[in-house]
Structure formats: C-alpha cells, structure tokens
Design a protein around this motif. Structure first.
Motif, PDB file in Angstrom:
ATOM      1  N   LEU A  72      -6.039  -4.318  -3.157  1.00 31.28           N
ATOM      2  CA  LEU A  72      -5.701  -3.032  -2.504  1.00 31.28           C
ATOM      3  C   LEU A  72      -6.930  -2.171  -2.769  1.00 31.28           C
ATOM      4  CD1 LEU A  72      -1.995  -2.758  -3.479  1.00 31.28           C
ATOM      5  CD2 LEU A  72      -2.941  -3.834  -1.406  1.00 31.28           C
TER       6      LEU A  72
ATOM      7  N   HIS B  70       0.890   1.999 -10.643  1.00 32.16           N
ATOM      8  CA  HIS B  70       2.200   1.071 -10.015  1.00 32.16           C
ATOM      9  C   HIS B  70       1.922  -0.341 -10.350  1.00 32.16           C
ATOM     10  CE1 HIS B  70       5.368   0.179  -7.265  1.00 32.16           C
ATOM     11  NE2 HIS B  70       4.697  -0.922  -7.026  1.00 32.16           N
ATOM     12  N   TYR B  71       0.676  -0.685 -10.123  1.00 30.91           N
ATOM     13  CA  TYR B  71       0.225  -2.359 -10.290  1.00 30.91           C
ATOM     14  C   TYR B  71      -0.442  -2.458 -11.519  1.00 30.91           C
ATOM     15  CZ  TYR B  71       1.544  -2.340  -5.380  1.00 30.91           C
ATOM     16  OH  TYR B  71       2.380  -2.422  -4.127  1.00 30.91           O
TER      17      TYR B  71
ATOM     18  N   HIS C 299      -5.195   6.752  -5.080  1.00 34.04           N
ATOM     19  CA  HIS C 299      -5.598   5.788  -6.116  1.00 34.04           C
ATOM     20  C   HIS C 299      -4.958   5.594  -7.394  1.00 34.04           C
ATOM     21  CE1 HIS C 299      -8.261   3.510  -8.855  1.00 34.04           C
ATOM     22  NE2 HIS C 299      -8.391   2.699  -7.878  1.00 34.04           N
TER      23      HIS C 299
ATOM     24  N   LEU D 226       0.637  -1.479  -0.116  1.00 31.39           N
ATOM     25  CA  LEU D 226       0.030  -0.046   0.062  1.00 31.39           C
ATOM     26  C   LEU D 226       0.944   1.162   0.108  1.00 31.39           C
ATOM     27  CD1 LEU D 226      -2.793  -1.050   2.798  1.00 31.39           C
ATOM     28  CD2 LEU D 226      -3.229  -0.680   0.237  1.00 31.39           C
TER      29      LEU D 226
ATOM     30  N   VAL E 220      -5.793  -3.537  -7.666  1.00 30.39           N
ATOM     31  CA  VAL E 220      -6.312  -2.124  -7.149  1.00 30.39           C
ATOM     32  C   VAL E 220      -7.786  -2.054  -7.536  1.00 30.39           C
ATOM     33  CG1 VAL E 220      -5.832   0.214  -6.905  1.00 30.39           C
ATOM     34  CG2 VAL E 220      -3.877  -1.113  -7.321  1.00 30.39           C
TER      35      VAL E 220
ATOM     36  N   LEU F 206      -1.645   4.033  -6.844  1.00 34.50           N
ATOM     37  CA  LEU F 206      -1.323   2.770  -6.823  1.00 34.50           C
ATOM     38  C   LEU F 206      -1.889   1.936  -8.009  1.00 34.50           C
ATOM     39  CD1 LEU F 206      -3.099   2.285  -3.258  1.00 34.50           C
ATOM     40  CD2 LEU F 206      -0.759   1.850  -3.732  1.00 34.50           C
TER      41      LEU F 206
END
Length: 307
Positions: A268, A234-235, A228, A125, A243, A231
């Motif tokens: 997440l 990033h993913y 948000h 996170l 996410v 994240l």
C-alpha cells in the motif's frame, strides 16, 4: 489424531487450481476433491461437503449458495471463494488484516467469505482511514483498478491464451454500467454511506493488480503524512500487508502490477502532491494471491489453528 480433511469444491477453475497448488505437499491436512464424473452429481457433492472438516467453495455464485445450503453436518466449516456471501449476515469477512480482531473472528468462524480481488485493495486502503475518522462516510470515493486477464476467470484466460489471442485487446475498461458486483462489498466493508464509483479494467498480462483511489486533501482536511501514519499504524507487524514509506513513494514514478505475483502479499502506498493538495492511494497485489487463492489459504490456516 486424524488429519483434518479439506474439500475443494470446484478445483478446476482458476481459483480452485491455485488453491490446490498452494496446498500441494502439505503434510498437516488431507485434501479431497471429486472425480470428473462426480462433479455434477448433487448427492455426491453434498456427501463430500458433509464429510469434511473445512469445505473450500470455488464455484459460481449460484452453485456456491447451493453448496453452502447443502451443509447439514454442524461440524463442517466453510470458506466461500465466490461473491455469493460477501455481504451476507452470519458470514465472517475473510480479510484478517481489515480491522482489529478480524483474524481471530476468521479463526473461530463456521462460515467465512473470501474477499473479492478488487475490494481487497480498496478496503485495505480505506477501512483504516474510515475507522480513524480521516475519511467521512459520505466521501465520494472513486476506485480505479487494472487487473491481469485471469481476473476474468476461465473466459478471460481463454480470450488471451486461446486460439483467438491475437485479437484480444491490449487494454479494456469494463463495468461502465456502474453496477459491478464488487461495489456493495466495498461500500459495506469500507463503511461508506454513499455508493463508491468503481472503474475496473484488464490488461494484456496474466495476473497482478494496481488499484488507485484519488483523494482531495483540502476537502478531507488532512495531509498525506496523516493518511500514511494511519495506514502504517494499522498494518504494523502485518505479515502480508506492507505500507511503503512516504519518502519512498515520493520518488516512485510508476507501479508494476506484476511485482507481487505468486505471493500472498500486498503493498500500500500514499502518493501525493502537497502543492496541489492531492493524493492517490495505491495498492499492488496478485489477483490470484492476496486477491483470491492466497487469501483463502491464509483463512484456512487461521481456521485450522483454531481446531
């Protein structure tokens, strides 16, 4: 070409048993373990470790250090599932999604240290937010988490599944001395200059984690959409970390810690209240999956592909 040998040292514990089960039936490797009579024979264990391609250490910390030190064959690579080497220089942190290029570093490593279950959620996170400059390194981070009782290892399982299970508490908070061994790992791999607060707990169910981190959006100078988006970027494209969309978290009223049990996945989410300027980051995953054996097998597969 002969099959690579994977030696599981400590395959009778919770993590070792799960790894063994996940590798069952694989035709691309040869799994080796020690017979019961040989498990405490230091010479036999050292010989087995030095005769394999990749050693998976599923041992208490002291035994894991001893096992790692027994490696004299330069061809042997090691994945340590204990907490013995998680902040040790020279060991690659086995969270492939943590930062750009981490998967490649794991694949090429000689020594990989598997993340702890709780740190997997906290780092997952917060590390992207630190890298993006959305979370200051001195932010007073507080991590709250509840895990299934298998997170306590064999003792936890015995407490809830043994002869005295009827007296086991429905819920218990622990680590109140604020000296849990996962804290230095979280601080180091999130990139914090201040020691985070960590309040762990166990519920009366076998496995699964919900981990939350409250954030004050006003002091951060950021809104939930920015967190948000960070994240999500990033993913993007990640196989195992998802996410949740912001419009989805706005209507979710509760989180089930068992929803991802048996997988190596992690969800997440960013939950927020714009009126109050507050957000809660949440991670849901299996403490025996992405939090332990699933992560170990993911790292193993990366290392095998690099051969």
């Amino acid at each position: 070409m002969s099959l690579p040998t994977v030696f599981i040292d400590g395959d009778q514990g919770t993590t070792g048993l799960q790894i063994h089960e996940r590798l069952r039936g694989r035709a691309d490797i040869r799994v080796a373990t020690l017979a019961a009579a040989e498990r405490k024979n230091a010479e036999r264990r050292a010989a087995a470790i030095n005769d394999c391609d990749i050693a998976l250490l599923c041992l208490p910390d002291a035994a894991a250090r001893e096992a790692a030190q027994s490696v004299v064959n330069p061809a042997v690579r090691v994945i340590d599932a204990s907490s013995a080497h998680r902040t040790t220089p020279g060991w690659v942190y086995g969270f492939p999604e943590m930062t750009q290029g981490q998967g490649e570093r794991v694949a090429a490593a000689r020594r990989v240290t598997n993340p702890g279950c709780y740190p997997t959620g906290a780092i997952g996170l917060l590390r992207p937010l630190r890298e993006a400059g959305l979370l200051p390194d001195d932010y007073p981070v507080a991590v709250h988490a509840v895990s299934g009782y298998s997170g306590g290892g064999r003792a936890g399982v015995e407490q809830y599944e043994g002869p005295d299970a009827a007296t086991a508490p429905a819920f218990q908070v622990y680590g109140l001395g604020l000296a849990h061994k996962h804290v230095p790992e979280m601080q180091a791999h999130i990139g914090l200059s201040r020691r985070p607060f960590f309040v762990p707990s166990y519920g009366a169910y076998r496995q699964g984690i919900v981990l939350t981190v409250p954030l004050d959006l006003v002091s951060l100078g950021a809104d939930a959409a920015a967190l948000h988006a960070c994240l999500d970027r990033h993913y993007a494209g990640s196989r195992h970390v998802q996410v949740l969309p912001l419009d989805q978290t706005s209507v979710i009223g509760s989180l089930d810690p068992e929803v991802l049990n048996g997988t190596n996945d992690m969800w997440l989410g960013v939950f927020h209240n714009a009126e109050h300027g507050q957000a809660v980051l949440a991670a849901v995953f299996d403490n025996l999956g992405k939090g332990a054996s699933g992560a170990a097998v993911q790292n193993l597969d990366l290392m095998l592909a690099f051969r």
